[in-house]
Scaffold this motif. Structure first.
Motif, PDB file in Angstrom:
ATOM      1  N   GLY A 490      48.249  18.949  44.314  1.00  0.00           N
ATOM      2  CA  GLY A 490      48.423  19.895  43.218  1.00  0.00           C
ATOM      3  C   GLY A 490      47.284  20.870  43.028  1.00  0.00           C
ATOM      4  N   LYS A 581      48.835  20.673  38.919  1.00  0.00           N
ATOM      5  CA  LYS A 581      49.899  19.723  38.594  1.00  0.00           C
ATOM      6  C   LYS A 581      49.975  18.628  39.655  1.00  0.00           C
ATOM      7  N   GLU A 584      55.268  17.051  43.324  1.00  0.00           N
ATOM      8  CA  GLU A 584      56.646  16.603  43.143  1.00  0.00           C
ATOM      9  C   GLU A 584      57.238  16.283  44.507  1.00  0.00           C
TER      10      GLU A 584
END
Length: 586
Positions: A490, A581, A584
């Motif tokens: 991230g 972040k 994912e």
């Protein structure tokens, strides 16, 4: 009728072929090359200096059958595991050779066009390639003595009769550089009498003759099949030895680089997202030449990293690692490093040449032997025998220190190694056993008779799932590694081409600064590489006072930018002014 003008691709291809095959009609051979790849000559060139990767790219290195479960095809089992457990932690799967083979755990290929039935089928490779980028091995220097090509060679029929490199046993081959101790030439009875074939590695691995353009065309057809099955990353195995000229070292020769440039040209025109990686386990300066001028390898293995990093963590001094990193040139845009600490092979020692003294190397080798490791050797041109690689699992390699032997810091030391690897410029590549903390497999060594088997353990899935779901060091390592991978993916400052600058904080603190390509995220990676607490003042880092600084590993905010920080043994910080972040699933 006048012939149509040559396209830019044809002109570039012909220029390479004229260097390699001056006695051949380069125009006709260029057409054959394009045909082998089913490539339109008018295909436009891809944009140069493109980064076909970012911080989300992390590679998993594994054999197709490292994970086994009942009667399921191992490739299917592997796909299920990485999709379920690692889809938000990795993006590339390096499938080590998955073809029928006769020795060397897959690197003595009998048939490049078939998946070993004991591992799976092409459909399993293609299915994996739908969920992850897949890197396949192009075992390009040699093939099995039990291959159809070599059987044809002995019988004097094509394809194969002219595919292998022969040499005069009376020729002066004393300068040839080799990674093994076995005799270079193997005597073979053929339909045309006694011949002596070249064997850089073992007598079951016969070197191919790339002076014959038919061999090049065969490999272009193989590359086409890889592409059709979804493989986009190509590892050129042992490519430094590809071209032979008796009287020379027969390693890193100019025509070897010319072959790589030719393959790069064709492959990236066929698939813009294709990536070429050269596997050249050689001294650092020579290894760097495989970038070319951003026209050879997209990525090169950072072969000096494993021995230097392990040496750093068992000696408690980062001087050699820091000095090496300071001398490493930033990769051009469109190229980068492949950073690994463990792999299916051992810890190569040739990349330490000029970096560690003989005494330091002996000290490292003896320490690894104390931790259960073995040592493989090679023959020098002088005839002397010299250590070539250390065979040991990374978990055992980091079980203690030179001074004190095994200690209580094994897990912390292991994670410190991961923290350094994941923070460095380049694409990280993690061996699957580094995710589990797999120990030395001495039983497998005894079973196979091969020292490299010590780090090629086969996990039964029931055993692995039990180890990962109960309080074991395997569970502790796996959970910590996956968490770190997610954090890493991230952070823009961990882009493989983001700025890197080494910091000077003494020999016990290894530190460097990374900055994202857009300059918005700055990240200071600071590691205590010793078994004693180490302190430093944040003022040494000149942190921007208007930014908020957070350690991404612990989540702790550092508001007093003049404060003192103490790191426990092998503790590390990823101190960033912006928090990216968590990754994912792909």
């Amino acid at each position: 009728m006048e012939s149509s003008p040559l396209s830019a691709l044809e002109q570039r291809l012909i220029s390479h072929l004229q260097v390699l095959y001056p006695q051949t009609d380069a125009g006709e051979l260029a057409r054959q090359c394009l045909s082998a790849l089913k490539l339109d000559a008018k295909t436009p060139s891809p944009q140069p200096h493109r980064n076909i990767w970012d911080q989300r790219d992390i590679m998993l290195i594994t054999y197709g059958d490292t994970l086994r479960w009942d009667d399921h095809p191992p490739l299917e089992t592997l796909h299920g595991f990485v999709k379920t457990r690692l889809s938000d932690a990795i993006s590339v799967v390096h499938l080590l050779p998955f073809f029928p083979y006769s020795s060397d755990d897959g690197f003595s290929v009998m048939d490049y066009t078939t998946v070993n039935p004991s591992v799976g089928r092409w459909r399993h490779v293609s299915a994996l390639a739908q969920d992850f980028k897949v890197m396949g091995d192009l075992v390009i220097n040699h093939c099995s003595s039990r291959s159809r090509w070599f059987e044809n060679y002995k019988a004097g029929v094509e394809p194969g009769a002219s595919y292998f490199y022969e040499a005069d046993p009376n020729a002066d081959l004393s300068n040839v550089v080799r990674p093994r101790t076995s005799p270079l030439l193997r005597e073979i009875q053929t339909q045309n009498g006694i011949k002596h074939v070249w064997c850089t590695f073992s007598h079951d691995q016969i070197d191919l003759n790339f002076e014959n353009p038919a061999v090049l065309l065969e490999f272009l057809s193989i590359i086409y099949q890889y592409l059709e099955q979804g493989i986009r990353w190509f590892r050129l195995d042992a490519v430094a030895f590809l071209w032979k000229t008796p009287g020379t070292s027969c390693i890193n020769l100019p025509n070897t680089h010319e072959i790589i440039r030719l393959l790069r040209l064709l492959i990236e025109h066929k698939a813009e997202d294709a990536v070429i990686i050269t596997e050249t386990n050689i001294p650092n300066r020579e290894n760097l030449t495989y970038f070319g001028n951003a026209n050879e390898a997209h990525l090169i293995y950072n072969f000096s990293l494993p021995p230097l990093l392990i040496n750093t963590l068992v000696t408690g001094s980062c001087d050699h690692l820091k000095n090496w990193l300071m001398r490493m040139p930033p990769a051009q845009q469109g190229t980068t490093y492949l950073d690994f600490v463990a792999s299916h092979d051992g810890v190569g020692l040739r990349p330490t040449e000029g970096l560690l003294t003989e005494w330091e190397l002996d000290n490292l080798i003896n320490t690894m032997k104390r931790f259960g490791g073995k040592v493989s050797s090679r023959t020098l041109p002088s005839g002397d025998i010299k250590p070539y690689e250390i065979n040991i699992s990374l978990w055992n390699a980091l079980s203690g220190s030179v001074a004190k032997g095994p200690d209580q810091w094994q897990f912390a030391r292991f994670m410190c190694a991961a923290g350094i690897q994941l923070a460095l410029e380049g694409v990280p590549a993690l061996y699957i056993h580094s995710l589990f903390g797999t120990e030395n497999d001495h039983d497998r060594v005894e079973h196979t008779g091969q020292l490299r088997s010590i780090n090629r353990h086969i996990w039964n899935m029931d055993d692995l799932e039990h180890a990962l779901n109960t309080p074991t060091h395997h569970q502790k390592v796996f959970e910590a590694m996956v968490r770190l991978l997610k954090i890493r993916r991230g952070q823009p400052a961990f882009h493989p081409n983001a700025t890197q600058y080494v910091l000077h904080m003494g020999d016990r603190l290894f530190a460097f600064w990374r900055q994202s390509l857009d300059r918005r995220q700055s990240l200071f990676a600071i590691f205590n590489i010793s078994d004693e607490p180490q302190s430093f003042n944040l003022a040494e880092l000149n942190l921007i006072a208007t930014d908020e600084w957070t350690d991404l590993v612990s989540g702790q905010k550092h508001e007093d930018l003049l404060g003192k920080v103490t790191l426990m043994p092998y503790q590390f910080l990823w101190l960033a002014n912006k928090v990216g972040k968590l990754s994912e699933p792909n």
